[in-house]
Design an enzyme around this catalytic site. Structure first.
Site: not given
Ligand code: GLA
Length: 737
Positions: A366-367, A479-480, A523-525, A531, A611
């Site tokens: 991820d980021d 896209m945040n 994804c957008s936050g 949509d 687990e």
């Molecule tokens: C957004 C995404 C998260 C993650 C962060 C990374 O918030 O929804 O899943 O990827 O950005 O910055």
């Protein structure tokens, strides 16, 4: 033929399997809406009642007839300036600054197959699966031509609507409001069901009766938004999950939108779905075209479940693309909630090793892997691998991950730029910003002007380089922030938001064409751009940044009305949950994530041996059911916003298998017994409870239901497969009585 035109009375009839849609060219050339609802075999014009209504104007052509008024008659595509004072679908500012537009019928065509929209996502269907009706209308004075498009998927009970404007006049005009579909309903008491939310709590179910006046929702954020989803239901007052009339409208668009539902002076309902008119002033030069994004419509006489089935089928078979959108995707592990920005090549590889041992298919970095990006204040726009942090190239890392038998994916946020980045320092004018004003910062980042081709091309090339370096099989496209500061060096402020979304689509289309095997997750936050438009390019979307299993039952419930579970990004994460602090069992987290794409987002190295073993079993279980979770029918068995439990059911396409899922949301003292009624089973058959071997008559399971065990405590869950068998046997049960 699904679409028929009767020349003698000017009536268009669209028949789908269970519904009829009808409209008529009236004697003045205007297009009246007559009916949409359960299938009928009738000329529905008899529904129109004429009377002299005070203060309702009459078209000039009607001469002395004071009973003919567009203020009262149901319209197919109402415009401002005809004497209809309800919400309009179209507002145009003519060259002389007047806002009148009176559309009159010019001609029509009925074609095989479904129309496509230039540069916009739309439902697709082959020549034998669909028909298209194009009705051409024109405003004689200004020369504005409007093509109303209807796509008919008769078997699916789906009708799509869109419109294309062409300026056939000699001067520029400005489109001020562009609706995609208008639905006038002559009578009945209706409720509006909409899905509101916020970051980390998207698509909450809300049902309100329509009162006289306008109910308006939408987005001004440049994205479809967390706050209101661009999909709504108009439900008859008495409609329930399984009974009653309801209409669904889903906008196939990922930007600012507006939905209006108006109950007028005579109790008639008008619903208009379209582009958000605020900050939208689209100049149309002579011979220029403008396309309004599409709305998908469906009617169900069998409550919300019927509507959901229609939309799920439509999205799965006519929106999602890719090699085989029906096939279960890879089970992935995402690094975000595992370590956020705090990782290096070794820690990621160690995570991959552990995950591979558990049976996970793909690791998503991820980021934080690029530019200068150790927190969310810098680096966006610099799509260059941070080799120092990774301790090698992206190729090295992906190779090592591939050697473990895992695929590799990465996170990107192509539409953004940090002020602290090389890209911004070199091209500050590429970020949206109004000259002489400071831009609005959000997450300390600015929005790149994706309405400009040079900007998109630069980012496209840098992302492609990364994809090719790293044998990337999966891309999380994030896209945040919401868009603001509407000024573009290249364009007119009033068209930026629309051009921006088209720019995003253009980028995604190129990516999809160039890398047909790449799985892109939107994804957008979380679910801020969830949509049908995005789904055309990204067959799954991260549903929410909230991974708490209990909240997720509600978020996924709200999402399920229009969107199939196969598109909902959903992961098992750590406890206490990072968003809510809640502790739920691994089992409950697993069952909830299975009502989605299913994956993991926690540091699996920190788990106990027990687990880890449970996760191995969970993965086996998911693989066993994934086929029909993805392709079967989905049924909501409770409303987790009002019931103390969440229950849902997957039924295989042949209806021989059904997977019941229950999560207890609240527990109270000496609680009443909860009976869960199954749905969608074959009548007159025996289904065996896989956990006990006991057979039940299918009608009993559906009519009387099964009692949940009183031993189920708060946040406990159960998952039981019922399988068709000819004869039942006795036996007890685990979490059922
Ligand atoms: C957004 C995404 C998260 C993650 C962060 C990374 O918030 O929804 O899943 O990827 O950005 O910055």
């Amino acid at each position: 033929m699904a679409v028929r035109f009767q020349k003698e009375n000017g009536i268009f009839t669209i028949d789908t399997k269970n519904t009829t849609y009808q409209m008529k060219i009236d004697s003045y050339g205007c297009l009246l809406h007559l009916y949409y609802g359960a299938a009928v075999r009738e000329n529905m014009e008899y529904l129109l009642v004429y009377a002299d209504r005070g203060f309702s104007g009459n078209p000039y052509e009607a001469k002395e007839d004071r009973t003919y008024s567009y203020d009262v008659l149901p319209q197919e595509y109402p415009t401002l300036g005809t004497g209809d004072y309800r919400s309009s679908a179209l507002i145009v500012k003519n060259a002389d600054k007047t806002e009148c537009c009176a559309l009159k019928y010019v001609g029509h065509e009925i074609k095989k197959g479904k129309y496509a929209l230039c540069g916009l996502p739309a439902v697709y269907a082959g020549g034998s699966e669909a028909e298209t009706l194009e009705i051409e209308m024109e405003d004689e004075v200004s020369g504005l031509s409007v093509k109303l498009l209807y796509g008919v998927l008769a078997e699916e009970d789906i009708i799509t609507r869109s419109a294309v404007f062409i300026n056939r006049g000699t001067s520029e005009m400005v489109i001020e409001k562009a609706g995609s579909a208008c639905l006038d309903i002559l009578s009945g008491e209706y409720d509006l069901i909409s899905f509101y939310g916020r970051h980390a709590m998207e698509r909450n179910f809300q049902r309100n009766p329509l009162m006289h006046g306008n109910m308006v929702l939408g987005s001004r954020r440049g994205t479809s938004s967390h706050q209101y989803n661009p999909a709504v239901i108009l439900a008859a007052h008495n409609a329930t999950e399984d009974t009653g009339a309801c209409y669904g409208m889903a906008f196939v668009y990922s930007g600012s939108f507006q939905f209006e539902a108006e109950k007028d002076q005579f109790g008639q309902i008008r619903a208009v779905m379209g582009l958000q008119p605020e900050q939208f002033h689209y100049p149309l030069a002579p011979e220029e075209r403008f396309t309004v994004p599409e709305t998908i419509l469906s009617f169900s006489g069998n409550g919300f479940s019927g509507l959901t089935a229609n939309f799920h089928n439509c999205i799965r078979n006519h929106i999602l693309r890719g090699n085989d959108p029906k096939q279960a995707g890879p089970i992935l592990i995402n690094s975000w909630e595992t370590s956020y920005f705090d990782f290096n090549g070794n820690t990621i590889l160690a995570l991959a090793k552990e995950a591979a041992g558990l049976g996970i298919d793909l690791l998503v970095l991820d980021d934080g892997w690029f530019g200068k990006r150790d927190d969310d204040n810098s680096g966006l726009g610099d799509w260059v691998v941070n080799e120092e942090k990774l301790g090698g190239t992206l190729n090295d890392l992906s190779k090592k991950i591939n050697e473990l038998g895992m695929q590799f994916g990465i996170w990107v946020e192509p539409e953004m730029v940090s002020e602290d980045s090389r890209l911004y320092r070199e091209h500050p004018d590429w970020a949206l910003c109004v000259p002489g004003r400071k831009p609005v910062r959000s997450r300390n980042q600015l929005v790149l002007d994706f309405s400009r081709e040079e900007v998109r091309t630069y980012v496209f090339d840098s992302i492609c380089k990364i994809i090719e370096q790293g044998n990337i099989r999966y891309l999380k496209w994030d896209m945040n922030r919401s868009i603001s500061d509407l000024y573009s060096k290249a364009g007119v402020p009033g068209r930026i938001l629309y051009d921006y979304v088209r720019g995003v689509y253009d980028f995604l289309e190129k990516l999809v064409q160039k890398y047909p095997d790449l799985l892109i997750e939107g994804c957008s936050g979380g679910g801020g751009r969830f949509d049908a438009g995005m789904l055309y390019y990204t067959p799954q979307i991260w549903c929410s940044d909230n991974t708490d299993a209990i909240d997720r039952t509600r978020i996924q419930y709200g999402s399920s009305f229009f969107y199939p579970v196969s598109v909902m990004g959903s992961h098992v994460s750590a406890v206490p949950n990072h968003q809510t602090g809640r502790v739920t069992s691994l089992k409950t987290r697993g069952i909830t994530a299975m009502a989605g794409t299913f994956g993991y987002e926690l540091d699996v190295q920190n788990l106990t041996a027990g687990e880890k073993e449970e996760i191995r079993e969970q993965i086996k279980t998911y693989r066993q059911y994934a086929g029909y979770i993805k392709t079967g029918s989905y049924y909501r068995l409770s409303n987790p916003f009002s019931d103390p439990y969440a229950a849902w059911l997957f039924v295989s396409e042949d209806r021989k298998k059904a997977l019941l899922n229950v999560v207890m949301l609240e527990k109270h003292g000496n609680m009443e017994v909860i009976y869960v009624r199954l749905k969608g089973l074959l009548r007159g058959e025996i289904y065996v409870d896989g956990s006990t071997g006991r057979g039940y008559d299918s009608s009993a399971l559906m009519e009387a239901g099964v009692p949940l065990s009183l031993q189920m405590n708060e946040y406990d869950s159960c998952q039981i497969e019922f399988t068709l068998r000819q004869a039942g046997t006795g036996g007890g049960s685990s979490c059922l009585h």
